[in-house]
Design a protein around this motif. Structure first.
Motif, short mmCIF file in Angstrom:
data_model
loop_
_atom_site.label_atom_id
_atom_site.label_comp_id
_atom_site.label_asym_id
_atom_site.label_seq_id
_atom_site.Cartn_x
_atom_site.Cartn_y
_atom_site.Cartn_z
N LYS A 1 9.55 -1.70 -6.21
CA LYS A 1 9.16 -2.64 -5.15
C LYS A 1 10.13 -3.81 -5.03
O LYS A 1 10.45 -4.25 -3.92
CB LYS A 1 7.77 -3.18 -5.46
N VAL B 1 4.83 7.26 0.67
CA VAL B 1 3.44 7.64 0.43
C VAL B 1 2.58 6.43 0.74
O VAL B 1 2.73 5.38 0.12
CB VAL B 1 3.23 8.09 -1.03
N ARG B 2 1.68 6.59 1.71
CA ARG B 2 0.81 5.47 2.09
C ARG B 2 -0.58 5.71 1.51
O ARG B 2 -1.12 6.81 1.63
CB ARG B 2 0.71 5.40 3.61
N ARG C 1 0.81 -1.22 0.00
CA ARG C 1 0.00 0.00 0.00
C ARG C 1 0.84 1.27 0.00
O ARG C 1 0.38 2.32 0.44
CB ARG C 1 -0.91 0.01 1.23
N VAL C 2 2.08 1.17 -0.42
CA VAL C 2 2.94 2.36 -0.40
C VAL C 2 3.64 2.57 -1.74
O VAL C 2 3.74 1.65 -2.56
CB VAL C 2 4.02 2.27 0.70
N ALA C 3 4.10 3.80 -1.92
CA ALA C 3 5.08 4.11 -2.96
C ALA C 3 6.23 4.79 -2.21
O ALA C 3 6.00 5.58 -1.29
CB ALA C 3 4.50 5.04 -4.01
N GLU D 1 9.86 6.94 -2.38
CA GLU D 1 10.81 7.75 -3.14
C GLU D 1 12.05 7.95 -2.27
O GLU D 1 11.95 8.37 -1.13
CB GLU D 1 10.21 9.12 -3.47
N ILE E 1 11.95 7.06 -7.52
CA ILE E 1 11.13 5.94 -7.07
C ILE E 1 12.01 4.73 -6.77
O ILE E 1 12.97 4.47 -7.49
CB ILE E 1 10.06 5.58 -8.13
N VAL E 2 11.69 4.03 -5.68
CA VAL E 2 12.37 2.77 -5.39
C VAL E 2 11.45 1.65 -5.90
O VAL E 2 10.35 1.48 -5.38
CB VAL E 2 12.60 2.58 -3.87
#
Lengths: 64, 212
Positions: A41, A58-59, A29-31, A33, A38-39
């Protein structure tokens, strides 16, 4: 120290996956940075954090 | 009454938005992913503003539970949302180039399906799907602008919903915390506030005004 969502933490040497677990974020549920990039997944377990890094998690919550 | 010509519609938009902005809006291409409370309202705002090309995508059909906040009519129950919204958008903006698709977006098909858009709106419902779309676009399509929504459930004050520029091309709207999973329902007015934030972020990106 490094910064996560504007707050300082002493998480040097930990991976992104370890930090997410420590702070209670679910990976699905996250992105994430790291220093404005961007990392992916697939790289959460192999991306290690260093002094001065800026991590932005970012959740996402449900509803739309 | 006959509908106005393309030129008449364009002139009316130009008078309200100014020639320079209207030219940019008409040249823009925006994808709206998910056509629920956020997406249906975002698409209508963008169509009204005269965005030239809209790509609307949702795999789902209109359900009675959608009518409290989504831009569908009772007689559209059971239709694919992409088809139902296409009909509404065509009435609002008959000269908008609308591409519609009733498919489920996945990590695999996103790069191809969203290739035509300058700006991508994430308007899904489920948190893991929001994260999937955002991660896929940020990883595989770094040249796109992305506007996402997270946190608009319940009846907390509308002023807690805001637009944040997370990175150069990634904007996030919502309060970030109000989760339907916590038992809060989705209320038309607050979902509209978030949809308005997202649609407006898109319009500002099109206008080349990037701050928030």
């Amino acid at each position: 120290m490094l910064t996560i969502n504007g707050k300082e933490y002493d998480f040097r040497g930990m991976t992104v996956a370890e930090v997410l677990k420590e702070l209670g974020y679910g990976e699905q549920r996250v992105a994430v940075e790291l220093n404005e990039s961007i990392v992916p997944k697939a790289q959460y377990g192999t991306t290690t954090l260093f002094e001065g890094d800026h991590l932005e998690v970012v959740r996402f919550v449900g509803g739309g | 009454m006959a509908i106005p010509t393309k030129e008449e519609m364009y002139r009316a938009l130009e008078e309200r938005h100014g020639a320079e902005l209207q030219k940019k809006l008409t040249a823009a291409s925006v994808a709206v992913c998910g056509l629920g409370g956020l997406g249906s309202n975002i698409a209508i705002a963008l169509a009204r503003a005269g965005v030239g090309r809209l790509h609307i995508i949702d795999f789902d059909r209109v359900d009675i539970s959608n009518l409290n906040r989504q831009q569908y009519y009772p007689e559209q129950l059971g239709l694919y949302k992409a088809e139902a919204l296409y009909d509404t958008l065509s009435r609002i903006a008959p000269y908008c180039g609308i591409r519609r698709e009733s498919v489920k977006l996945t990590e695999e098909n996103i790069p191809e399906l969203l290739a035509d858009a300058d700006i991508i709106c994430e308007a899904f419902d489920a948190a893991d799907q929001k994260a999937m779309l955002v991660n896929t676009v940020l990883e595989k399509m770094p040249e796109k602008y992305l506007v996402s929504g997270s946190g608009m459930a319940g009846i907390a004050p509308s002023n807690t919903i805001s637009t944040r520029r997370v990175t150069k091309r990634f904007y996030l709207c919502g309060d970030g915390v109000s989760d339907v999973a916590d038992g809060m329902g989705l209320v038309a007015s607050r979902v509209l506030v978030c949809a308005g934030h997202q649609a407006h972020a898109v319009i500002r990106i099109i206008a080349e005004e990037y701050d928030v």
